[in-house]
Scaffold this active site. Structure first.
Site: not given
Length: 393
Positions: A94, A227, A126, A237, A295, A122, A234
């Site tokens: 990225t 939550g 994850e 950033k 996660k 991409e 990702c």
């Protein structure tokens, strides 16, 4: 596969996978045994034995929030030095919009051989990266040359048998599309988290609200779960990087700035609820924590809301016992051993004052509430992922 981390390459050659990702171990071992996959620290060997070279190096956040592309430019320059003929260089990292020009400039300064550059961001999640790669909902190819389009189309053909989901565009648009997608998703999460705070003031149920708006086909129900906030390598950033790009171009990304602010406020809001609950007794309080990764289905604790909140608990004098299927070792190292861990999720409940949920691992979704109540000093659960229906519990 080339990497300058010798230990990582040595481990991979021994069959040891450095990260937890469902399905990754199996696919690596199968293709390695079939002779289709090799790991080395020798970049020259990789360049000389490849016609398409894919860059996937890190682009971490710099202090000003920008994406640090020094590793991308460094590797691109070395690739150029080792080239003995035409190559297609594809960037999966990225990278900020305009990086395609910088890479081309660096490579052109170090080689007289012809090359083409492709931006191919991409979009793997994850926890489901292998599945996402094998069955992509779209593949973005940033190039303006027909011959490169043909090569890239052939490269992705095995994953497009039912229908082609390749979208061709110019490199700058491809670079922007990656940031736009991640910041849009981060914004949805932050909106729902801010909405959950407003729901609290009115006595409304944010879960019912989520169902109501998620049923609207124009909105959909993805990334609408309220939550403790988003984390990972990702979203934080990329939100920072888009904000930085906007400031550089004198085109402020005010929505992205608000999404970032809302996310950190949500971390603090959840932690403060717990600190307020035990106000005056924090040094005598022990919390059992389920989930440390940002996660489920990953061992990644980068920017994890759990780490953020646990640090606040520790600073307040609260003791923490934690369990996570994959992320305990990394968390203990990150927190300098200031927490204790258990062999399973129920073990850490013994003698704890409350249970705190940070990660939505499948095993946490339908627990034995009777056992939880029996093991805890008091029947208190702080549900940071809205996994449970209070009426059922």
């Amino acid at each position: 596969c080339v990497d300058n981390d010798k230990k990582k390459i040595d481990d991979l050659n021994k069959g040891m996978i450095p990260i937890y990702e469902p399905g990754l171990t199996e696919i690596i071992k199968k293709n390695e045994s079939d002779g289709r996959l090799k790991f080395t620290t020798d970049l020259k060997e990789g360049v000389l034995n490849s016609s398409v070279i894919i860059l996937g190096v890190g682009t971490p956040s710099a202090e000003d929030g920008s994406a640090d592309i020094s590793a991308v430019l460094d590797v691109a320059g070395k690739i150029a030095e080792y080239m003995d003929g035409y190559r297609i260089v594809v960037t999966k990292s990225t990278v900020p919009v305009g990086t395609h020009k910088k890479v081309a400039e660096v490579m052109s300064s170090k080689t007289d051989h012809e090359f083409d550059y492709v931006s191919n961001p991409e979009f793997l999640k994850e926890g489901s990266a292998v599945e996402d790669f094998m069955k992509p909902d779209r593949v973005i190819i940033g190039t303006e040359k027909d011959r490169v389009r043909q090569v890239m189309q052939q490269l992705y053909a095995p994953f497009m048998r039912k229908s082609s989901r390749i979208i061709f565009m110019d490199p700058a648009s491809a670079e922007m599309a990656k940031y736009a997608a991640n910041v849009m998703l981060a914004t949805r999460i932050s909106f729902m988290n801010e909405l959950s705070a407003l729901c609290d003031t009115f006595g409304a149920d944010v879960e019912q609200v989520r169902q109501g708006i998620g049923s609207d086909s124009r909105i959909g129900n993805s990334f609408l779960f309220a939550g403790v906030g988003y984390g990972g390598s990702c979203f934080p950033k990329d939100v920072k990087a888009l904000i930085h790009m906007g400031r550089q171009q004198n085109s402020p990304m005010t929505i992205a700035e608000s999404a970032q602010s809302a996310n950190y406020k949500q971390h603090d809001r959840f932690a403060q609820k717990i600190l307020d609950y035990y106000k005056g007794n924090q040094s005598q309080t022990t919390l059992a924590v389920w989930g440390l990764a940002f996660k489920a289905k990953t061992d990644d604790i980068r920017e994890s809301p759990a780490i953020w909140c646990i640090k606040k608990f520790i600073d307040a004098g609260i003791k923490v016992k934690a369990y996570d299927r994959e992320a305990m070792h990394a968390t203990v190292a990150e927190l300098d051993g200031k927490i204790s861990t258990g062999k399973n999720d129920y073990e850490i409940l013994d003698g704890a004052d409350a249970l705190v949920i940070f990660t939505d691992w499948q095993q946490f979704r339908t627990p034995d509430f009777d056992s939880i109540k029996q093991k805890l000093k008091s029947p208190v659960i702080f549900d940071g992922r809205n996994l449970y229906d209070p009426n059922f519990v």
